[in-house]
Design a protein around this motif. Structure first.
Motif, PDB file in Angstrom:
ATOM      1  N   ALA A  77     -68.904   1.292  74.016  1.00 55.51           N
ATOM      2  CA  ALA A  77     -69.485   0.782  74.901  1.00 55.51           C
ATOM      3  C   ALA A  77     -70.117  -0.708  74.823  1.00 55.51           C
ATOM      4  O   ALA A  77     -70.420  -1.063  73.331  1.00 55.51           O
ATOM      5  CB  ALA A  77     -71.188   1.587  74.537  1.00 55.51           C
ATOM      6  N   TYR A 137     -72.944   8.020  63.804  1.00 58.87           N
ATOM      7  CA  TYR A 137     -72.611   6.917  63.266  1.00 58.87           C
ATOM      8  C   TYR A 137     -72.357   5.442  64.186  1.00 58.87           C
ATOM      9  O   TYR A 137     -71.888   5.711  65.184  1.00 58.87           O
ATOM     10  CB  TYR A 137     -71.419   6.877  62.769  1.00 58.87           C
ATOM     11  CG  TYR A 137     -70.819   5.511  62.175  1.00 58.87           C
ATOM     12  CD1 TYR A 137     -70.886   5.301  60.915  1.00 58.87           C
ATOM     13  CD2 TYR A 137     -69.821   4.881  62.700  1.00 58.87           C
ATOM     14  CE1 TYR A 137     -71.079   3.719  60.790  1.00 58.87           C
ATOM     15  CE2 TYR A 137     -69.320   3.458  62.482  1.00 58.87           C
ATOM     16  CZ  TYR A 137     -69.757   3.063  62.220  1.00 58.87           C
ATOM     17  OH  TYR A 137     -69.427   1.238  61.130  1.00 58.87           O
ATOM     18  N   ILE A 138     -73.255   4.669  64.269  1.00 65.66           N
ATOM     19  CA  ILE A 138     -72.442   3.199  64.645  1.00 65.66           C
ATOM     20  C   ILE A 138     -72.451   1.972  63.631  1.00 65.66           C
ATOM     21  O   ILE A 138     -73.068   1.982  62.214  1.00 65.66           O
ATOM     22  CB  ILE A 138     -74.250   2.926  65.845  1.00 65.66           C
ATOM     23  CG1 ILE A 138     -75.357   2.748  64.790  1.00 65.66           C
ATOM     24  CG2 ILE A 138     -74.829   3.814  66.640  1.00 65.66           C
ATOM     25  CD1 ILE A 138     -76.263   1.795  65.876  1.00 65.66           C
ATOM     26  N   ILE A 198     -76.425 -10.540  69.030  1.00 67.77           N
ATOM     27  CA  ILE A 198     -75.371 -10.206  69.940  1.00 67.77           C
ATOM     28  C   ILE A 198     -76.192  -9.789  71.455  1.00 67.77           C
ATOM     29  O   ILE A 198     -76.152  -9.909  72.410  1.00 67.77           O
ATOM     30  CB  ILE A 198     -74.035  -9.275  70.296  1.00 67.77           C
ATOM     31  CG1 ILE A 198     -73.123  -8.841  70.623  1.00 67.77           C
ATOM     32  CG2 ILE A 198     -74.454  -8.231  69.399  1.00 67.77           C
ATOM     33  CD1 ILE A 198     -72.098  -9.918  71.137  1.00 67.77           C
ATOM     34  N   ARG A 212     -77.140   3.361  70.425  1.00 64.30           N
ATOM     35  CA  ARG A 212     -76.642   4.885  69.385  1.00 64.30           C
ATOM     36  C   ARG A 212     -75.032   5.351  69.445  1.00 64.30           C
ATOM     37  O   ARG A 212     -74.338   4.228  70.851  1.00 64.30           O
ATOM     38  CB  ARG A 212     -77.449   5.638  69.669  1.00 64.30           C
ATOM     39  CG  ARG A 212     -78.510   5.858  69.921  1.00 64.30           C
ATOM     40  CD  ARG A 212     -79.122   6.174  68.293  1.00 64.30           C
ATOM     41  NE  ARG A 212     -80.387   6.261  67.990  1.00 64.30           N
ATOM     42  CZ  ARG A 212     -80.951   5.219  67.366  1.00 64.30           C
ATOM     43  NH1 ARG A 212     -80.863   4.150  67.324  1.00 64.30           N
ATOM     44  NH2 ARG A 212     -82.296   5.387  67.228  1.00 64.30           N
ATOM     45  N   SER A 214     -72.379  -3.563  77.290  1.00 64.06           N
ATOM     46  CA  SER A 214     -72.759  -3.918  78.166  1.00 64.06           C
ATOM     47  C   SER A 214     -72.281  -4.981  78.394  1.00 64.06           C
ATOM     48  O   SER A 214     -70.842  -5.813  78.295  1.00 64.06           O
ATOM     49  CB  SER A 214     -73.799  -4.676  77.438  1.00 64.06           C
ATOM     50  OG  SER A 214     -75.198  -3.466  76.854  1.00 64.06           O
ATOM     51  N   VAL A 261     -67.103  -5.814  65.079  1.00 65.36           N
ATOM     52  CA  VAL A 261     -66.970  -5.756  63.826  1.00 65.36           C
ATOM     53  C   VAL A 261     -66.511  -4.235  63.370  1.00 65.36           C
ATOM     54  O   VAL A 261     -66.787  -3.968  62.392  1.00 65.36           O
ATOM     55  CB  VAL A 261     -68.308  -5.088  64.512  1.00 65.36           C
ATOM     56  CG1 VAL A 261     -69.445  -6.288  64.474  1.00 65.36           C
ATOM     57  CG2 VAL A 261     -68.956  -4.381  65.071  1.00 65.36           C
ATOM     58  N   ALA A 319     -62.584  -1.662  64.878  1.00 61.38           N
ATOM     59  CA  ALA A 319     -60.730  -1.523  64.867  1.00 61.38           C
ATOM     60  C   ALA A 319     -61.134  -2.023  66.740  1.00 61.38           C
ATOM     61  O   ALA A 319     -60.372  -2.466  66.660  1.00 61.38           O
ATOM     62  CB  ALA A 319     -60.449   0.313  64.957  1.00 61.38           C
ATOM     63  N   SER A 326     -63.847  -3.037  68.438  1.00 59.81           N
ATOM     64  CA  SER A 326     -64.290  -3.845  69.490  1.00 59.81           C
ATOM     65  C   SER A 326     -63.606  -5.467  68.704  1.00 59.81           C
ATOM     66  O   SER A 326     -63.206  -6.281  69.527  1.00 59.81           O
ATOM     67  CB  SER A 326     -65.503  -4.291  68.322  1.00 59.81           C
ATOM     68  OG  SER A 326     -65.532  -5.088  67.112  1.00 59.81           O
ATOM     69  N   ILE A 383     -67.905  -9.710  73.536  1.00 59.99           N
ATOM     70  CA  ILE A 383     -67.784  -8.794  72.194  1.00 59.99           C
ATOM     71  C   ILE A 383     -67.954  -9.120  71.389  1.00 59.99           C
ATOM     72  O   ILE A 383     -66.757 -11.073  71.170  1.00 59.99           O
ATOM     73  CB  ILE A 383     -66.445  -7.849  72.830  1.00 59.99           C
ATOM     74  CG1 ILE A 383     -66.394  -7.585  74.216  1.00 59.99           C
ATOM     75  CG2 ILE A 383     -66.646  -6.938  71.602  1.00 59.99           C
ATOM     76  CD1 ILE A 383     -64.867  -7.066  74.587  1.00 59.99           C
TER      77      ILE A 383
HETATM   78  C1  LIG Z   1     -75.195   0.427  75.207  1.00 58.12           C
HETATM   79  C2  LIG Z   1     -74.709   0.045  74.257  1.00 58.12           C
HETATM   80  C3  LIG Z   1     -74.155  -2.024  74.582  1.00 58.12           C
HETATM   81  C4  LIG Z   1     -73.332  -2.167  73.576  1.00 58.12           C
HETATM   82  N1  LIG Z   1     -73.374  -3.445  74.300  1.00 58.12           N
HETATM   83  C5  LIG Z   1     -72.407  -4.539  73.525  1.00 58.12           C
HETATM   84  C6  LIG Z   1     -72.151  -5.841  73.652  1.00 58.12           C
HETATM   85  O1  LIG Z   1     -72.515  -6.169  74.530  1.00 58.12           O
HETATM   86  N2  LIG Z   1     -71.449  -6.413  72.764  1.00 58.12           N
HETATM   87  C7  LIG Z   1     -70.857  -6.316  71.426  1.00 58.12           C
HETATM   88  O2  LIG Z   1     -69.782  -6.532  70.858  1.00 58.12           O
HETATM   89  N3  LIG Z   1     -71.587  -5.082  71.612  1.00 58.12           N
HETATM   90  C8  LIG Z   1     -72.195  -3.893  72.045  1.00 58.12           C
HETATM   91  N4  LIG Z   1     -72.394  -2.853  71.695  1.00 58.12           N
HETATM   92  C9  LIG Z   1     -72.001  -2.306  70.663  1.00 58.12           C
HETATM   93  C10 LIG Z   1     -70.454  -1.810  70.423  1.00 58.12           C
HETATM   94  O3  LIG Z   1     -70.180  -0.775  70.593  1.00 58.12           O
HETATM   95  C11 LIG Z   1     -69.868  -1.536  68.287  1.00 58.12           C
HETATM   96  O4  LIG Z   1     -70.047  -2.847  67.729  1.00 58.12           O
HETATM   97  C12 LIG Z   1     -68.902  -1.094  68.901  1.00 58.12           C
HETATM   98  O5  LIG Z   1     -68.991   0.321  68.919  1.00 58.12           O
HETATM   99  C13 LIG Z   1     -68.198  -0.468  67.244  1.00 58.12           C
HETATM  100  O6  LIG Z   1     -66.739  -0.182  67.188  1.00 58.12           O
HETATM  101  P1  LIG Z   1     -65.575  -0.547  66.717  1.00 58.12           P
HETATM  102  O7  LIG Z   1     -64.595   0.586  66.897  1.00 58.12           O
HETATM  103  O8  LIG Z   1     -65.351  -2.038  66.352  1.00 58.12           O
HETATM  104  O9  LIG Z   1     -66.281  -0.581  65.159  1.00 58.12           O
HETATM  105  P2  LIG Z   1     -65.976   0.568  63.998  1.00 58.12           P
HETATM  106  O10 LIG Z   1     -66.898   0.779  63.449  1.00 58.12           O
HETATM  107  O11 LIG Z   1     -64.621   0.898  63.063  1.00 58.12           O
HETATM  108  O12 LIG Z   1     -66.682   1.809  64.841  1.00 58.12           O
HETATM  109  C14 LIG Z   1     -65.539   3.728  65.243  1.00 58.12           C
HETATM  110  C15 LIG Z   1     -66.279   4.036  66.099  1.00 58.12           C
HETATM  111  O13 LIG Z   1     -67.549   4.367  66.238  1.00 58.12           O
HETATM  112  C16 LIG Z   1     -68.723   4.327  66.718  1.00 58.12           C
HETATM  113  N5  LIG Z   1     -69.673   3.363  67.222  1.00 58.12           N
HETATM  114  C17 LIG Z   1     -69.601   2.421  66.554  1.00 58.12           C
HETATM  115  N6  LIG Z   1     -70.983   1.503  66.341  1.00 58.12           N
HETATM  116  C18 LIG Z   1     -71.296   1.428  67.876  1.00 58.12           C
HETATM  117  C19 LIG Z   1     -72.308   1.265  67.892  1.00 58.12           C
HETATM  118  N7  LIG Z   1     -73.274  -0.069  67.448  1.00 58.12           N
HETATM  119  N8  LIG Z   1     -72.551   1.812  69.742  1.00 58.12           N
HETATM  120  C20 LIG Z   1     -71.932   3.219  69.631  1.00 58.12           C
HETATM  121  N9  LIG Z   1     -70.988   3.319  68.558  1.00 58.12           N
HETATM  122  C21 LIG Z   1     -71.046   3.053  68.167  1.00 58.12           C
HETATM  123  C22 LIG Z   1     -67.699   4.430  68.667  1.00 58.12           C
HETATM  124  O14 LIG Z   1     -67.302   5.260  68.783  1.00 58.12           O
HETATM  125  C23 LIG Z   1     -66.219   3.119  67.832  1.00 58.12           C
HETATM  126  O15 LIG Z   1     -65.399   3.368  67.846  1.00 58.12           O
HETATM  127  C24 LIG Z   1     -73.411  -1.682  72.467  1.00 58.12           C
HETATM  128  C25 LIG Z   1     -73.030  -0.261  72.138  1.00 58.12           C
HETATM  129  C26 LIG Z   1     -73.990   0.662  73.221  1.00 58.12           C
HETATM  130  C27 LIG Z   1     -74.054   1.903  72.569  1.00 58.12           C
END
Ligand SMILES: Cc1cc2nc3c(=O)[nH]c(=O)nc-3n(C[C@H](O)[C@H](O)[C@H](O)COP(=O)(O)OP(=O)(O)OC[C@H]3O[C@@H](n4cnc5c(N)ncnc54)[C@H](O)[C@@H]3O)c2cc1C
Ligand code: SF4
Ligand code: SF4
Ligand code: FES
Lengths: 382, 275
Positions: free
Chosen positions: B65, A306-307, B128, B235, B67, B85, B87, B89, B82
């Motif tokens: 994660a 999931y992402i 982003i 991912r 960047s 999107v 919890a 973030s 950031i």
């Molecule tokens: C290498 C990398 C670089 C990134 N850089 C940025 C950045 O510069 N700015 C930014 O705003 N976002 C970035 N992201 C995306 C960011 O990690 C996700 O938006 C974030 O994990 C969402 O988590 P949440 O708890 O807010 O959302 P939820 O949808 O509630 O996610 C729940 C959980 O799922 C996982 N998850 C969900 N979405 C992602 C995702 N896209 N990638 C990885 N794990 C995810 C995490 O474990 C997260 O805690 C990056 C992701 C990666 C892999």
């Protein structure tokens, strides 16, 4: 080489205890052979064998006195050295921020494992490579792994799902042990041929009553190995397997497997080399203390990939493909070794009787002449 | 390996433990995106290369994660941009100056924009995705004289808004960047330009998978070598250090082998859906 009797084996367990080890060994519990702490030979599964096949596991009465007369236990060493659930760290709020404290995973006593098979040792070597040999090491695994003592045992009765020989293994432990035993039971009595694999092994063995092994015992042990090698329940054709798996990425066969797969994750849980985990946080009600836990996860889980915005591997077929492709090909690129040691556990414990050897064979067979080009391409892009 | 080789330093903090960093500046970029500047509570500032990411931890909520969006010169604060999107973030975007968040890293591969010295460099950002590119954009700006054309193509979804608009204006006006920005910004404007020289172009792209793949395919179709197009992949990531398995794409661990890949490495991986 030395030989000892059942009393010697008891002395060995006692010597390990005196040397400070917590000794784990096979026990028959709830209709299965499991790895658990033992106090002596009395705890071992006397005269217990097993019958295993796809989606089938039963203990059986061997009608003899063997204590290692079963094949693979339900789990390898993984649940002890890489537990399904563990605390990684705790954090506490402070007036200026928060402090983080790593959990200490060092066991109160180092562990000794009695009865580990060659597949268990090779799986341990895979985990050593994956978790402890790369740029970032798994600290907790390292702490548990440190000081482990292994008394390995030759497999005399491989089961219907075993195929270690196809995967470069052997019923006879090859490396990674401190002591290795071969159980012999014939007209000359019940005894164990002992081989020493390390200095620590020799030191412990010096405390045990043994005698020089007569040539007849070494010959009898060789016969056990030869017979076991010839009685593998299954085989896996490993020629070009890596390239076959990559070339088969778009095979229609995945849909066919997905239709049977329940995505229960049993295969990844029993697989001794699977290492995927997730982190989970828990916070107390005052929100001032928080803990991070690590739990086993599985690529079969629907949320594994999931992402935000969606799940990458939405379909069952893509998850099954991830599992078997990772085992039989991905590990090779990542770690230089196969992710499958041929223990057969995933076949035994799959409720839908999905068989990694049969699926790999079907995928290979499905590669038509046209797909042979794809095979070459897969080889080149490595 | 023997059992005793396994432990390196059992007392050093493990790579899974976050370090506390203080938010020293915060800026709201768009309605749902904010930039935080961070300095460590204890010890030295982290050192990173452009394109790398950190695992950011919101106390009691979780870790994600993100960047690095700040320059990689010594003395600069650690900067992250950031988008809210979910919890974690949300908790990070909501943090205020003075708050403390956890940081692990830096992890992953870098853009290495300086490989383009002497030639042209193009940045392709979707939404982003501009944030991870910013450290490299700043490098190109600082050493502008060493490149021929510097091109920024920046698209965003309707209603999403645009990041760093004041800086983009500066790059265009004062540093000779060619900027194509808009909701429908497309590659055609670049590839049809008479100055387009596929043999001397390095492209760095960050955005949704599909956007990057279309861009990479188009450029390769126009004669750009596949190893001169770099994509930053995204991912699920739970560890950032090659241990949890979540980020795998066939043989690649996106967290350590990526997130930045040359497109030629990705062609076989992107050829199959849901890999
Ligand atoms: C290498 C990398 C670089 C990134 N850089 C940025 C950045 O510069 N700015 C930014 O705003 N976002 C970035 N992201 C995306 C960011 O990690 C996700 O938006 C974030 O994990 C969402 O988590 P949440 O708890 O807010 O959302 P939820 O949808 O509630 O996610 C729940 C959980 O799922 C996982 N998850 C969900 N979405 C992602 C995702 N896209 N990638 C990885 N794990 C995810 C995490 O474990 C997260 O805690 C990056 C992701 C990666 C892999
Ligand atoms: S994939 Fe199956 S046979 Fe191979 S090591 Fe894992 S559980 Fe054993
Ligand atoms: S990706 Fe799947 S098959 Fe590979 S180690 Fe993780 S759980 Fe096991
Ligand atoms: S994020 Fe854990 S292995 Fe890549």
């Amino acid at each position: 080489m030395r030989t000892m009797g059942l009393a010697g084996l008891d002395e060995l367990v006692a010597a390990l205890g005196r040397a400070g080890y917590e000794v784990y060994g096979p026990r028959a519990r709830d209709g299965a052979i499991v790895l658990a702490p033992i106090a002596g030979v009395a705890d071992l599964p006397h005269g217990v064998g097993d019958t295993q096949d796809a989606a089938f596991y039963r203990l059986r009465d061997r009608g003899d006195a063997k204590v290692f007369g079963y094949s693979t236990a339900v789990q390898g060493l993984k649940p002890v050295l890489f537990p399904a659930h563990e605390l990684l760290w705790k954090a506490r709020k402070t007036p200026i921020g928060f402090d983080v404290e790593d959990a200490d995973a060092t066991p109160p006593k180092p562990r000794a494992f009695l009865g580990a098979r060659d597949c268990d040792l090779r799986a341990l070597a895979v985990h050593d490579t994956v978790l402890a040999s790369r740029e970032f090491a798994d600290k907790a695994y390292g702490q548990r792994r440190e000081g482990v003592f292994v008394v390995a045992v030759t497999c005399s009765d491989p089961c219907g799902t075993c195929f270690c020989v196809s995967q470069g293994g052997s019923p006879k432990p090859q490396e990674g042990y401190d002591l290795a035993l071969t159980e012999l039971l014939d007209g000359d009595g019940h005894r164990f041929l002992v081989e020493v694999g390390s200095e620590r092994g020799a030191e412990i063995l010096a405390e045990v009553t043994t005698t020089d092994a007569p040539p007849t015992d070494t010959a009898a042990a060789d016969a056990v190995v030869a017979e076991a090698t010839a009685s593998m329940g299954r085989t896996l054709d490993t020629s070009d397997l890596h390239d076959v798996m990559y070339a088969a990425a778009d095979s229609p066969h995945w849909d066919e497997v997905a239709a049977r797969c329940l995505a229960c994750t049993n295969c990844t849980l029993v697989c001794p080399t699977c290492f995927c985990t997730s982190v989970e946080d828990t916070t107390d009600l005052t929100k001032s203390m928080t803990e991070r836990h690590r739990v086993w996860d599985s690529c079969f889980g629907s949320r594994f990939s999931y992402i935000h915005g969606g799940v990458v591997r939405e379909s069952g077929k893509s998850r099954y493909r991830q599992w078997i492709t990772h085992k039989l090909a991905g590990y090779q690129d990542q770690f230089g070794l196969s992710g499958c040691v041929g223990c057969g556990r995933c076949i035994t414990w799959c409720p839908a009787a999905i068989d990694i050897t049969a699926e790999a064979a079907a995928l290979r067979a499905g590669l038509t002449t046209g797909a042979t080009d794809a095979l070459e391409t897969a080889g080149e892009t490595r | 390996m023997t059992a005793t080789d396994v432990v390196r330093d059992a007392t050093a903090p493990g790579p899974m433990a976050p370090r506390p960093f203080r938010v020293v500046a915060r800026r709201q970029d768009t309605h749902d995106t904010a930039t935080l500047d961070l300095i460590p509570l204890y010890g030295e500032q982290a050192k990173w290369r452009s394109g790398q990411f950190m695992m950011l931890y919101a106390f009691g909520v979780g870790e994600i994660a993100v960047s690095i969006s700040g320059g990689a010169l010594p003395g600069e604060p650690l900067r992250h941009t950031i988008r809210d999107v979910g919890a974690v973030s949300h908790a990070l975007v909501s943090s205020q100056v003075g708050d403390v968040i956890g940081v692990r890293g830096p992890f992953g591969t870098s853009w290495d924009a300086m490989d383009a010295v002497g030639g042209d460099v193009m940045f392709i950002a979707g939404g982003i995705g501009l944030a991870p590119l910013r450290p490299s954009i700043l490098e190109a700006m600082r050493r502008r004289g060493e490149f021929r054309h510097v091109i920024l193509l920046y698209g965003s979804r309707p209603g999403e808004g645009f990041l760093f608009t004041d800086e983009i204006e500066d790059w265009e006006r004062n540093h000779g960047f060619t900027v194509h920005q808009g909701v429908r910004a497309g590659l055609a404007a670049v590839t049809s330009a008479p100055t387009f020289d596929p043999d001397h172009l390095l492209t760095l792209a960050c955005g949704p998978d599909i956007m990057m793949e279309v861009a990479a395919k188009t450029l390769v179709g126009k004669g750009v070598p596949a190893d001169k197009v770099r994509l930053s992949m995204e991912r699920s990531m739970h560890c950032g250090i090659g241990l949890c398995g979540h980020c795998q794409m066939r043989e690649a661990f996106l967290c350590v082998d990526g997130p930045v890949f040359n497109y030629d490495q990705l062609i076989p991986l992107l050829a199959t859906e849901e890999l």
